[in-house]
Design an enzyme around this catalytic site. Structure first.
Site, PDB file in Angstrom:
ATOM      1  N   ARG A 246      -2.157   3.263  -2.388  1.00 29.44           N
ATOM      2  CA  ARG A 246      -1.021   3.217  -2.565  1.00 29.44           C
ATOM      3  C   ARG A 246       0.020   3.387  -1.253  1.00 29.44           C
ATOM      4  O   ARG A 246      -0.531   3.878  -0.569  1.00 29.44           O
ATOM      5  CB  ARG A 246      -0.704   4.651  -3.628  1.00 29.44           C
ATOM      6  CG  ARG A 246      -1.310   4.664  -4.943  1.00 29.44           C
ATOM      7  CD  ARG A 246      -0.583   3.375  -5.954  1.00 29.44           C
ATOM      8  NE  ARG A 246      -1.048   3.597  -7.417  1.00 29.44           N
ATOM      9  CZ  ARG A 246      -2.155   3.225  -7.767  1.00 29.44           C
ATOM     10  NH1 ARG A 246      -2.822   2.549  -6.905  1.00 29.44           N
ATOM     11  NH2 ARG A 246      -2.569   3.456  -9.025  1.00 29.44           N
ATOM     12  N   GLU A 275       7.400  -1.321  -4.405  1.00 31.19           N
ATOM     13  CA  GLU A 275       6.407  -2.831  -4.838  1.00 31.19           C
ATOM     14  C   GLU A 275       7.467  -4.010  -5.663  1.00 31.19           C
ATOM     15  O   GLU A 275       7.688  -3.232  -6.740  1.00 31.19           O
ATOM     16  CB  GLU A 275       5.042  -2.782  -5.464  1.00 31.19           C
ATOM     17  CG  GLU A 275       4.044  -2.073  -4.398  1.00 31.19           C
ATOM     18  CD  GLU A 275       2.908  -1.878  -5.117  1.00 31.19           C
ATOM     19  OE1 GLU A 275       2.875  -1.895  -6.293  1.00 31.19           O
ATOM     20  OE2 GLU A 275       1.902  -1.472  -4.426  1.00 31.19           O
ATOM     21  N   HIS A 294      -0.150  -6.362  -4.512  1.00 27.18           N
ATOM     22  CA  HIS A 294      -1.234  -5.257  -5.448  1.00 27.18           C
ATOM     23  C   HIS A 294      -2.044  -6.054  -6.521  1.00 27.18           C
ATOM     24  O   HIS A 294      -2.218  -5.886  -7.663  1.00 27.18           O
ATOM     25  CB  HIS A 294      -0.233  -4.224  -6.391  1.00 27.18           C
ATOM     26  CG  HIS A 294      -0.880  -2.969  -6.711  1.00 27.18           C
ATOM     27  ND1 HIS A 294      -0.439  -1.954  -6.647  1.00 27.18           N
ATOM     28  CD2 HIS A 294      -2.156  -2.649  -6.917  1.00 27.18           C
ATOM     29  CE1 HIS A 294      -0.934  -0.912  -7.098  1.00 27.18           C
ATOM     30  NE2 HIS A 294      -2.332  -1.244  -6.978  1.00 27.18           N
TER      31      HIS A 294
END
Length: 330
Positions: A246, A275, A294
């Protein structure tokens, strides 16, 4: 309205399709077991829908789970998450409503490990830079000094040797990499031997020795900002950092400074905070950084396995059976 199916339990999802919705290709499978209710339908007819919802399926963190939503769902029994990380959920709050929770660790580990290795290889061989040169309308040839670094025989340090980290080690073994790992608990001797991994009790030892440092820890309050200025300063100036955990695990500003000053060679990040990053963020301007959106476990096969795992957990909870991937508050 996506209703019907007789006595099928109501399953609340954010939407179908779109940026954060469940995939259209999964709808038929879900409708075999549930009456699908989107958030839009729920909000338009809250009084009728609230009692129908017995489960929620979170697809990439949507819908958001807060106290107001939980209070409005008296028959909610279970929430299934489409991934392993649960850091976006208030587990204590959810449990206080008597609602069970499940994640999908089995479905995501192999595809996420593939992403980690892809980023390692892409950064080592400067594939993004090479692609940009190959498609440029102004460059006639690649400069002789567009040199990468060897992966074969290099030392890989894995921080976080859970199911994903271990599968990365299996892949790295095929590249004849020397593997170090740091984990909260040490793996069994036979597991270490199978991948040729050496345990580093202190993370600092790993950071000083590794050519590639790959972060695959579970996102928890304890792993927040696990790597900051001090830790990055321990790495070799020729080392590369890969993060598939993360964004919050790294101090991004410290990372930016380390990359700008040459304290480390490069970074490859599948996760950032936030993000996506703001378009003017310094990390997006550096040639020695690869940032992906991601991608983690995002393959067609893994996505369907995630939904299958979610359904398995939800049905177990609704039938009073043990959930294969139940997550309890820490």
């Amino acid at each position: 309205m996506m209703m019907g199916g007789g006595e099928l339990p109501g399953l609340l999802v954010h939407e179908i399709g779109g940026v954060c919705g469940i995939l259209h290709s999964h709808v038929a499978f879900l409708k075999k077991h549930f009456c699908l209710i989107t958030m839009k339908e729920f909000l338009e007819n809250r009084k009728q829908m609230s009692k129908k919802v017995q489960a929620i399926y979170l697809w990439w963190h949507r819908p958001a789970i807060d106290r107001e939503l939980l209070q409005s769902l008296p028959n909610l029994k279970v929430i299934a998450n489409s991934g392993a990380g649960m850091d976006h959920l208030d587990l204590e709050l959810i449990a206080s409503f008597g609602v069970k929770m499940a994640n999908a660790p089995r479905a995501v580990s192999s595809s996420t490990a593939d992403t980690g290795m892809a980023l390692l290889l892409a950064s080592a061989r400067r594939l993004v830079e090479g692609y940009q040169i190959a498609v440029s309308s102004t460059v006639e040839y690649s400069k002789a000094d567009l040199l990468g670094v060897e992966v074969t025989g290099a030392t890989l340090g894995i921080i976080g040797m859970g199911s994903i980290g271990y599968k990365i080690a299996l892949r790295a073994k095929a590249f004849k990499m020397n593997i170090l790992y740091h984990n909260r608990t040490r793996r069994k001797a036979e597991e270490e031997h199978a991948v040729g991994a050496a345990y580093c009790q202190e993370m600092e030892d790993l950071l000083q020795r590794a050519d590639f440092v790959l972060v695959a820890v579970s996102p928890t309050p304890q792993t927040r900002r696990l790597l900051g200025e001090r830790e990055l300063g321990l790495m070799k100036p020729t080392a590369t950092l890969i993060n598939i955990s993360r964004g919050a695990v790294l101090d991004q500003e410290a990372l930016l400074r380390a990359l700008q000053t040459g304290a480390i060679r490069a970074a490859a990040l599948d996760v950032t905070i936030p993000e996506p990053l703001p378009r003017d963020h310094g990390l997006l301007k550096l040639k020695n950084v690869i940032v992906t959106p991601h991608l983690g476990c995002k393959t067609e096969q893994a996505a369907y396995m995630i939904t299958e795992e979610a359904v398995e957990n939800i049905l177990a909870a609704l039938n009073g059976l043990p959930m294969p991937s139940e997550v309890l508050p820490s």
